[in-house]
Motif scaffolding. Structure first.
Motif, PDB file in Angstrom:
ATOM      1  N   ASP A 386      -6.700 126.521 -45.348  1.00 41.33           N
ATOM      2  CA  ASP A 386      -8.201 127.231 -45.100  1.00 41.33           C
ATOM      3  C   ASP A 386      -9.068 126.679 -44.273  1.00 41.33           C
ATOM      4  O   ASP A 386     -10.168 127.031 -44.226  1.00 41.33           O
ATOM      5  N   ARG A 387      -8.396 125.979 -43.404  1.00 45.92           N
ATOM      6  CA  ARG A 387      -9.116 125.320 -42.297  1.00 45.92           C
ATOM      7  C   ARG A 387      -8.702 125.430 -40.908  1.00 45.92           C
ATOM      8  O   ARG A 387      -9.440 124.953 -39.920  1.00 45.92           O
ATOM      9  N   THR A 388      -7.569 126.088 -40.636  1.00 39.76           N
ATOM     10  CA  THR A 388      -6.877 126.112 -39.286  1.00 39.76           C
ATOM     11  C   THR A 388      -7.891 126.659 -38.104  1.00 39.76           C
ATOM     12  O   THR A 388      -7.694 126.749 -36.855  1.00 39.76           O
ATOM     13  N   ALA A 389      -8.977 127.728 -38.511  1.00 37.62           N
ATOM     14  CA  ALA A 389      -9.844 128.160 -37.721  1.00 37.62           C
ATOM     15  C   ALA A 389     -10.527 127.327 -36.985  1.00 37.62           C
ATOM     16  O   ALA A 389     -11.150 127.549 -35.889  1.00 37.62           O
ATOM     17  N   ARG A 390     -10.733 125.904 -37.589  1.00 36.80           N
ATOM     18  CA  ARG A 390     -11.506 124.980 -37.228  1.00 36.80           C
ATOM     19  C   ARG A 390     -10.529 123.902 -36.673  1.00 36.80           C
ATOM     20  O   ARG A 390     -11.316 122.630 -36.383  1.00 36.80           O
ATOM     21  N   ALA A 391      -9.506 124.088 -36.258  1.00 45.19           N
ATOM     22  CA  ALA A 391      -8.445 123.118 -36.062  1.00 45.19           C
ATOM     23  C   ALA A 391      -8.143 123.265 -34.461  1.00 45.19           C
ATOM     24  O   ALA A 391      -8.098 124.337 -34.117  1.00 45.19           O
ATOM     25  N   PHE A 392      -8.109 122.168 -33.872  1.00 43.52           N
ATOM     26  CA  PHE A 392      -8.029 122.098 -32.340  1.00 43.52           C
ATOM     27  C   PHE A 392      -9.010 122.999 -31.805  1.00 43.52           C
ATOM     28  O   PHE A 392      -8.977 123.846 -31.002  1.00 43.52           O
ATOM     29  N   PRO A 393     -10.439 122.790 -32.100  1.00 47.13           N
ATOM     30  CA  PRO A 393     -11.556 123.989 -31.811  1.00 47.13           C
ATOM     31  C   PRO A 393     -11.905 123.802 -30.071  1.00 47.13           C
ATOM     32  O   PRO A 393     -13.022 123.470 -29.866  1.00 47.13           O
ATOM     33  N   LEU A 394     -11.135 124.127 -29.189  1.00 45.49           N
ATOM     34  CA  LEU A 394     -11.103 123.604 -27.856  1.00 45.49           C
ATOM     35  C   LEU A 394     -12.434 124.616 -27.237  1.00 45.49           C
ATOM     36  O   LEU A 394     -13.188 124.199 -26.738  1.00 45.49           O
ATOM     37  N   ALA A 395     -12.281 125.772 -27.807  1.00 43.87           N
ATOM     38  CA  ALA A 395     -13.373 126.672 -27.481  1.00 43.87           C
ATOM     39  C   ALA A 395     -14.752 126.592 -27.763  1.00 43.87           C
ATOM     40  O   ALA A 395     -15.720 126.744 -27.135  1.00 43.87           O
ATOM     41  N   ASP A 396     -14.525 126.211 -29.008  1.00 44.06           N
ATOM     42  CA  ASP A 396     -15.953 126.118 -29.748  1.00 44.06           C
ATOM     43  C   ASP A 396     -16.440 124.529 -29.069  1.00 44.06           C
ATOM     44  O   ASP A 396     -17.782 124.842 -28.919  1.00 44.06           O
ATOM     45  N   LEU A 397     -15.753 123.689 -28.713  1.00 43.36           N
ATOM     46  CA  LEU A 397     -16.141 122.445 -28.021  1.00 43.36           C
ATOM     47  C   LEU A 397     -16.841 122.889 -26.721  1.00 43.36           C
ATOM     48  O   LEU A 397     -18.012 122.492 -26.312  1.00 43.36           O
ATOM     49  N   ARG A 398     -16.181 123.887 -25.810  1.00 37.38           N
ATOM     50  CA  ARG A 398     -16.513 124.248 -24.621  1.00 37.38           C
ATOM     51  C   ARG A 398     -17.734 125.015 -24.818  1.00 37.38           C
ATOM     52  O   ARG A 398     -18.750 124.646 -23.887  1.00 37.38           O
ATOM     53  N   ARG A 399     -18.003 125.865 -25.605  1.00 39.09           N
ATOM     54  CA  ARG A 399     -19.291 126.725 -25.746  1.00 39.09           C
ATOM     55  C   ARG A 399     -20.571 125.761 -26.039  1.00 39.09           C
ATOM     56  O   ARG A 399     -21.565 126.127 -25.594  1.00 39.09           O
ATOM     57  N   ALA A 400     -20.186 124.843 -26.913  1.00 43.35           N
ATOM     58  CA  ALA A 400     -21.138 123.851 -27.461  1.00 43.35           C
ATOM     59  C   ALA A 400     -21.608 122.821 -26.032  1.00 43.35           C
ATOM     60  O   ALA A 400     -22.703 122.136 -26.018  1.00 43.35           O
ATOM     61  N   GLY A 401     -20.996 123.052 -25.046  1.00 45.88           N
ATOM     62  CA  GLY A 401     -21.296 122.131 -23.706  1.00 45.88           C
ATOM     63  C   GLY A 401     -20.695 120.579 -23.878  1.00 45.88           C
ATOM     64  O   GLY A 401     -21.267 119.691 -23.215  1.00 45.88           O
ATOM     65  N   VAL A 402     -19.570 120.360 -24.766  1.00 41.35           N
ATOM     66  CA  VAL A 402     -19.086 119.085 -24.825  1.00 41.35           C
ATOM     67  C   VAL A 402     -18.174 119.013 -23.870  1.00 41.35           C
ATOM     68  O   VAL A 402     -17.393 119.660 -23.409  1.00 41.35           O
ATOM     69  N   PRO A 403     -18.380 117.641 -23.182  1.00 42.55           N
ATOM     70  CA  PRO A 403     -17.418 117.248 -22.160  1.00 42.55           C
ATOM     71  C   PRO A 403     -15.878 117.173 -22.799  1.00 42.55           C
ATOM     72  O   PRO A 403     -15.690 116.635 -23.760  1.00 42.55           O
ATOM     73  N   LEU A 404     -15.029 117.841 -21.961  1.00 38.88           N
ATOM     74  CA  LEU A 404     -13.708 117.915 -22.436  1.00 38.88           C
ATOM     75  C   LEU A 404     -12.589 116.839 -21.547  1.00 38.88           C
ATOM     76  O   LEU A 404     -12.784 117.189 -20.069  1.00 38.88           O
ATOM     77  N   ALA A 405     -11.786 116.377 -22.039  1.00 42.14           N
ATOM     78  CA  ALA A 405     -10.692 115.597 -21.147  1.00 42.14           C
ATOM     79  C   ALA A 405      -9.153 115.948 -21.918  1.00 42.14           C
ATOM     80  O   ALA A 405      -9.162 115.590 -23.052  1.00 42.14           O
ATOM     81  N   LEU A 406      -8.256 116.366 -21.154  1.00 43.42           N
ATOM     82  CA  LEU A 406      -7.304 116.859 -21.709  1.00 43.42           C
ATOM     83  C   LEU A 406      -6.200 115.726 -21.333  1.00 43.42           C
ATOM     84  O   LEU A 406      -6.041 115.183 -20.360  1.00 43.42           O
ATOM     85  N   GLY A 407      -5.430 115.362 -22.387  1.00 43.65           N
ATOM     86  CA  GLY A 407      -4.370 114.331 -22.268  1.00 43.65           C
ATOM     87  C   GLY A 407      -3.097 114.777 -22.971  1.00 43.65           C
ATOM     88  O   GLY A 407      -2.883 115.792 -23.716  1.00 43.65           O
ATOM     89  N   SER A 408      -1.939 113.795 -23.242  1.00 46.22           N
ATOM     90  CA  SER A 408      -0.934 114.031 -23.861  1.00 46.22           C
ATOM     91  C   SER A 408      -0.634 113.210 -25.049  1.00 46.22           C
ATOM     92  O   SER A 408       0.056 113.648 -26.043  1.00 46.22           O
TER      93      SER A 408
END
Length: 500
Positions: A386-408
């Motif tokens: 019931d929670r996967t709509a907010r799992a790995f929420p990359l676009a939500d973070l981006r829209r909020a102005g959160v700095p992103l760093a990608l890794g492995s």
């Protein structure tokens, strides 16, 4: 003194014709229309390299690796495709009986990549014993938060009585040094080889969160002539005293040399577990879970975490806090607020909307691993249905102005930023339908989150850390990003990979 002129290059996503890029003293000193580069000074010898219309991009970074473990895993048995304990045991049996080079006497066969949370039955030592008898076998889970051992493997780890053979979280962490450490000479050779392979994918830098005395290890590698990648060497609590005693703050070179390739990285703390071991700390219980740990496990309380972060912050260090479950993320943000610290939350796999906003308000970077979403999509639907709509929420973070760093999080996923970029953009792999495509990133955002906060436009004055690719990333089908052909890589103006 020698400068390099990269002739007839294109810039990713730009259609303004060919350019020449002049590199000098490890930095970009000019970007001009092709043929218009300034003439050499009398004190500078120029080496010209014709890129023949290839595309030049800033070199890629992986913001979260465990480099020695990745270097080891590249030579270990891969059981990531196993769909059951019996399937994994069959892969082990095939290796034991079919290997042209047997495992050295007294050493265990080590594999990696199994993900037991989605299996119908839990792995047991007995299943491995039935497959290979008294051969010591130790398999690392894909997320590194658990291990599965045969009875002989358990004995090798110093464990003589265990109910199942599946070691989780702290139980595994305490036993793990027996197989996750090797002699320094062996480790250093394997790390050089792993760095060479990373350079072949356009990688110029990593953040290394190896659970080790990274100050000592990386100073030794520097003394041995390290030159493969830029490295930010993280520090764990048990080694923090040595870093503080050395007076090292964030981004200080470990060898004291200006512009050094290896610099001091952030304090790393693990606050909870992982999804696949059902130990990521969540507000809601895992589907079907009951009992004391039905919500996962918190490894460090906020009243302990915040003072530790304050200590690092006061010394000029950033903090990198592992948090996967939504409750762990909320508590990690509480600790950032209480400590006044700067830094990142590593993983941020499940978030409440209010906490996405708090990331932005606190200036905390979301250091995320998009390929984990592809690995975990099915188990997330099972355990967080019931929670996967907010799992790995990359676009939500981006829209909020959160700095992103990608890794492995290598070796949890492959050390290849093109894979991370592809997963972030497509939310898909292996021809499957995109998973929650509303959380995908556009390509420019994904690339900008993979080049260590640099501009994609090859800014003059920036470091000459560059990747040469055969096609424009903005002109290919997004699924093709995973196999982006890399023709060359430069670190501080020096070739670390060249295939043309």
């Amino acid at each position: 003194m020698t400068a390099t002129l990269l002739q007839n290059a294109r810039r990713a996503g730009r259609f303004d014709g060919l350019v020449d890029v002049l590199l000098d003293d490890g930095r970009i000193t000019a970007v001009v229309p092709a043929g218009a580069a300034p003439s050499s000074s009398s004190t500078t010898t120029r080496q010209a390299v014709d890129l023949d219309g290839r595309v030049l991009v800033p070199g890629l970074w992986d913001a979260h690796t465990h480099l020695t473990q990745w270097a080891l895993v590249r030579h270990r048995l891969d059981v990531s495709e196993a769909t059951s304990p019996a399937h994994a045991a069959a892969l082990v049996r095939a290796r034991v009986h079919g290997a042209t080079t047997p495992t050295p006497q007294g050493q265990p066969l080590v594999g990696y990549g199994f993900r037991w949370a989605g299996w119908d039955t839990e792995p047991t030592a007995a299943a491995l014993d039935e497959a290979v008898g008294d051969v010591p076998v130790i398999l690392l889970s894909g997320d590194l938060h658990s291990a599965w051992a045969s009875t002989a493997g358990l004995r090798y780890l110093g464990i003589h009585h265990h109910p199942t053979g599946l070691l989780r979280e702290e139980e595994w962490m305490a036993a793990s040094p027996r197989i996750v450490t090797v002699d320094d000479d062996v480790a250093d050779e394997l790390v050089v080889d792993a760095a060479r392979a990373a350079a072949e994918r356009g990688v110029v830098g990593i953040v290394d969160f190896e659970l080790a005395d990274n100050l000592t290890d990386w100073r030794r590698r520097l003394a041995r002539g390290w030159g493969g990648l830029r490295v930010r060497a993280g520090v764990w609590e048990q080694y923090l005293g040595e870093v503080l005693e050395a007076g090292l703050a964030d981004d200080d070179p470990l060898d004291g040399a200006a512009g050094g390739l290896v610099t001091q990285g952030p304090l790393k703390v693990i606050s909870d577990g992982s999804l696949n071991t059902l130990t990521a700390f969540c507000f809601d219980a895992y589907a079907g879970a009951t009992g004391e740990d039905a919500h996962g496990i918190l490894n460090i309380a906020t009243d302990q975490l915040a003072p530790l972060m304050s200590r690092a912050h006061e010394a000029g260090l950033r903090c990198a806090i592992h948090a996967i479950g939504d409750h762990a993320n909320a508590l990690a943000l509480d600790a950032f607020a209480a400590a006044g610290a700067r830094g990142s939350i590593e993983h941020a796999q499940l978030l409440r909307a209010d906490d996405v906003a708090r990331f932005a308000a606190l200036g905390v970077t979301a250091s995320v691993q998009p390929e984990h979403a592809m690995d975990d999509r099915d188990i997330a639907e099972d355990l967080w249905p019931d929670r996967t709509a907010r799992a790995f929420p990359l676009a939500d973070l981006r829209r909020a102005g959160v700095p992103l760093a990608l890794g492995s999080d290598a070796p949890v996923a492959r050390l290849d930023p093109w894979v991370a970029v592809a997963a972030a953009v497509t939310r898909s792999r292996d021809g499957r339908e995109p998973w929650h495509p509303e959380q995908s990133l556009d390509l420019r955002t994904a690339l900008e989150a993979s080049v260590d906060r640099r501009s994609l436009d090859l800014d003059v004055g920036g470091p000459a850390d560059l990747a040469v690719v055969d096609v424009d990333p903005f002109a290919v089908d997004p699924d093709g990003l995973r196999e982006m052909p890399v023709a060359g890589t430069l670190v501080a103006g020096q070739w670390t990979h060249r295939a043309f």
